[in-house]
Design a protein around this motif. Structure first.
Motif, mmCIF file in Angstrom:
data_model
loop_
_atom_site.group_PDB
_atom_site.id
_atom_site.type_symbol
_atom_site.label_atom_id
_atom_site.label_comp_id
_atom_site.label_asym_id
_atom_site.label_seq_id
_atom_site.Cartn_x
_atom_site.Cartn_y
_atom_site.Cartn_z
ATOM 1 N N SER A 67 0.822 -1.210 0.000
ATOM 2 C CA SER A 67 0.000 0.000 0.000
ATOM 3 C C SER A 67 0.857 1.262 0.000
ATOM 4 N N ALA A 68 2.106 1.144 0.452
ATOM 5 C CA ALA A 68 2.987 2.319 0.554
ATOM 6 C C ALA A 68 3.743 2.599 -0.734
ATOM 7 N N ARG A 69 3.674 1.702 -1.702
ATOM 8 C CA ARG A 69 4.503 1.857 -2.903
ATOM 9 C C ARG A 69 4.225 3.173 -3.621
ATOM 10 N N VAL A 70 2.953 3.539 -3.778
ATOM 11 C CA VAL A 70 2.622 4.778 -4.469
ATOM 12 C C VAL A 70 3.157 5.972 -3.699
ATOM 13 N N ARG A 71 3.012 5.950 -2.360
ATOM 14 C CA ARG A 71 3.526 7.060 -1.546
ATOM 15 C C ARG A 71 5.025 7.205 -1.722
ATOM 16 N N ARG A 72 5.749 6.095 -1.772
ATOM 17 C CA ARG A 72 7.204 6.166 -1.946
ATOM 18 C C ARG A 72 7.554 6.769 -3.306
ATOM 19 N N GLU A 73 6.800 6.382 -4.342
ATOM 20 C CA GLU A 73 7.091 6.883 -5.687
ATOM 21 C C GLU A 73 6.824 8.376 -5.803
ATOM 22 N N GLU A 74 5.893 8.888 -5.010
ATOM 23 C CA GLU A 74 5.539 10.309 -5.072
ATOM 24 C C GLU A 74 6.297 11.144 -4.048
ATOM 25 N N TYR A 75 7.178 10.530 -3.290
ATOM 26 C CA TYR A 75 7.905 11.229 -2.223
ATOM 27 C C TYR A 75 8.798 12.319 -2.818
ATOM 28 N N VAL A 76 8.872 13.459 -2.155
ATOM 29 C CA VAL A 76 9.680 14.582 -2.633
ATOM 30 C C VAL A 76 11.136 14.373 -2.226
ATOM 31 N N GLY A 77 12.024 14.264 -3.207
ATOM 32 C CA GLY A 77 13.446 14.078 -2.933
ATOM 33 C C GLY A 77 13.770 12.639 -2.567
ATOM 34 N N GLY A 204 11.906 15.428 2.723
ATOM 35 C CA GLY A 204 10.524 15.255 2.304
ATOM 36 C C GLY A 204 9.897 16.528 1.764
ATOM 37 N N GLY A 205 10.740 17.473 1.306
ATOM 38 C CA GLY A 205 10.227 18.745 0.807
ATOM 39 C C GLY A 205 9.792 19.693 1.896
ATOM 40 N N ARG A 206 10.163 19.394 3.144
ATOM 41 C CA ARG A 206 9.661 20.187 4.271
ATOM 42 C C ARG A 206 10.758 20.924 5.033
ATOM 43 N N THR A 207 12.011 20.817 4.588
ATOM 44 C CA THR A 207 13.117 21.483 5.265
ATOM 45 C C THR A 207 14.034 22.118 4.231
ATOM 46 N N PRO A 208 14.855 23.113 4.624
ATOM 47 C CA PRO A 208 15.784 23.730 3.678
ATOM 48 C C PRO A 208 16.718 22.687 3.071
ATOM 49 N N ASN A 209 16.888 22.744 1.761
ATOM 50 C CA ASN A 209 17.738 21.766 1.092
ATOM 51 C C ASN A 209 18.149 22.338 -0.261
ATOM 52 N N TRP A 210 19.455 22.416 -0.503
ATOM 53 C CA TRP A 210 19.921 22.972 -1.769
ATOM 54 C C TRP A 210 19.949 21.920 -2.861
ATOM 55 N N LYS A 211 20.545 20.815 -2.592
ATOM 56 C CA LYS A 211 20.576 19.702 -3.530
ATOM 57 C C LYS A 211 20.244 18.436 -2.756
ATOM 58 N N PRO A 212 19.361 17.595 -3.304
ATOM 59 C CA PRO A 212 19.032 16.370 -2.569
ATOM 60 C C PRO A 212 20.205 15.403 -2.449
ATOM 61 N N VAL A 213 21.103 15.423 -3.457
ATOM 62 C CA VAL A 213 22.274 14.533 -3.433
ATOM 63 C C VAL A 213 23.498 15.324 -3.865
ATOM 64 N N LEU A 214 24.560 15.250 -3.078
ATOM 65 C CA LEU A 214 25.847 15.858 -3.417
ATOM 66 C C LEU A 214 26.863 14.751 -3.626
ATOM 67 N N VAL A 215 27.768 14.944 -4.579
ATOM 68 C CA VAL A 215 28.760 13.918 -4.907
ATOM 69 C C VAL A 215 30.149 14.554 -4.960
ATOM 70 N N GLY A 216 31.127 13.880 -4.375
ATOM 71 C CA GLY A 216 32.508 14.337 -4.423
ATOM 72 C C GLY A 216 32.932 15.049 -3.162
ATOM 73 N N GLU A 217 34.208 14.810 -2.761
ATOM 74 C CA GLU A 217 34.638 15.324 -1.462
ATOM 75 C C GLU A 217 34.682 16.837 -1.405
ATOM 76 N N ALA A 218 34.984 17.508 -2.518
ATOM 77 C CA ALA A 218 35.071 18.961 -2.492
ATOM 78 C C ALA A 218 33.704 19.592 -2.230
ATOM 79 N N GLU A 219 32.682 19.135 -2.962
ATOM 80 C CA GLU A 219 31.354 19.711 -2.820
ATOM 81 C C GLU A 219 30.738 19.364 -1.467
ATOM 82 N N VAL A 220 30.877 18.117 -1.031
ATOM 83 C CA VAL A 220 30.312 17.707 0.248
ATOM 84 C C VAL A 220 30.972 18.468 1.393
ATOM 85 N N ALA A 221 32.309 18.589 1.381
ATOM 86 C CA ALA A 221 33.021 19.308 2.436
ATOM 87 C C ALA A 221 32.626 20.778 2.450
#
Length: 314
Positions: A67-77, A204-221
């Motif tokens: 029953s949760a599959r649709v909710r997961r697919e529509e989840y923000v971020g 979940g689209g409810r808190t400040p967030n610039w990018k949902p996923v960051l990659v690489g040590e320079a950007e993450v640091a």
């Protein structure tokens, strides 16, 4: 022993099964409560109460997953499991399997399996139920359960994450990382991060967030160095804490309320992944939850122009 006492003795096991299947503390607790209601109303006297109740909580969890599959697919971020600070079920003989199976990385791999594959894998490889019990729990033949187990193991084995084997070394590495995080030592952070480190944030689209996923040590640091030290300067805190069986931390606002929970994947002397959960709905079991937007505004006022990330978070 009364039925209620039998159930309470098995509650840690039932919760741990449900949590691994659902990735949600709240949903797991609901599944355990529903299991109790069915057990209390049942006139069945099974040969094994443990097997019977494990089967009931598994079936309930499978229904919730479907029953949760649709909710997961529509989840923000990015969707991440609700952080688990303490696993109530302990079995010294299976401590390694239990710790690995509850990590966020493993739970995310389980998300890619079908509900039946997930249930068979958890019951067999994590909790060592036999195939007679598993077949009863999932409503399939033993032969079908064997095949489900083979497919699930193959997938889990191909993508299973590597962890720092030595517990003391994990704690030392996590401690150095969190010290650098508090002080905004960007170069120190870079030295502790793997070159291809990934940082995922579940708001979940409810808190400040610039990018949902960051990659690489320079950007993450860089981003960590801009976000966390201003919080510490206004009285916030970074508290080391084991999260889902791995080193991590809880970030608190100046009033001691939970901003997010961070889990770290450590291997080869580096931080290989950071998973940060800030969706308030996923943190209520941890403690009083902060207003992340209010904290962002408070910390942003203290940043210099050079420290601002640029652009409004979303």
């Amino acid at each position: 022993m009364s039925r209620a006492e039998e159930f309470e003795g098995l509650r840690p096991l039932l919760f741990s099964i449900a949590y691994r299947l659902l990735g949600s503390v709240g949903e797991a607790e609901d599944a355990v409560q529903e299991t109790w209601l069915r057990w209390d109303a049942s006139e069945t006297r099974p040969a094994s109460t443990r097997s019977f109740l494990a089967a009931v909580v598994t079936r309930i969890s499978i229904d919730v997953l479907r029953s949760a599959r649709v909710r997961r697919e529509e989840y923000v971020g990015p969707w991440l499991p609700e952080p688990l600070l303490d696993d109530p079920y302990q079995d010294p003989e299976r401590a390694a399997e239990l710790a690995e199976s509850v990590s966020m990385a493993s739970l995310l791999l389980l998300e890619r399996l079908s509900p039946l594959e997930r249930a068979v894998f958890v019951l067999r490889d994590v909790f060592a139920f036999d195939f007679v019990e598993i077949a009863s729990a999932v409503g399939r033949s033993q032969a079908a359960c064997h095949q489900l187990a083979v497919r699930a193991r193959r997938h889990m084995r191909e993508e299973r994450p590597r962890y720092e084997a030595d517990g003391a070394e994990r704690r030392r590495l996590a401690g150095r990382f969190l010290d650098a995080l508090r002080t905004g030592n960007v170069e120190g952070l870079r030295q502790l991060l793997a070159a291809d480190v990934r940082m995922a944030g579940d708001g979940g689209g409810r808190t400040p967030n610039w990018k949902p996923v960051l990659v690489g040590e320079a950007e993450v640091a860089r981003v960590l160095g801009l976000l966390v030290p201003p919080l510490v300067r206004i009285g916030g805190a970074v508290r080391p804490r084991e999260v889902n069986g791995q080193p991590g931390a809880i970030l608190l606002d100046p009033r001691g309320r939970v901003l997010n929970v961070m889990a770290l994947d450590l291997a080869d002397g580096r931080v290989r992944a950071i998973r940060s959960v800030s969706n308030p709905d996923k943190l209520r079991h941890v403690g009083p939850v902060a207003d992340a937007w209010a904290v962002f505004r408070e910390t942003d006022q203290g940043r210099s122009p050079a420290e601002r990330l640029g652009g409004a978070p979303g």
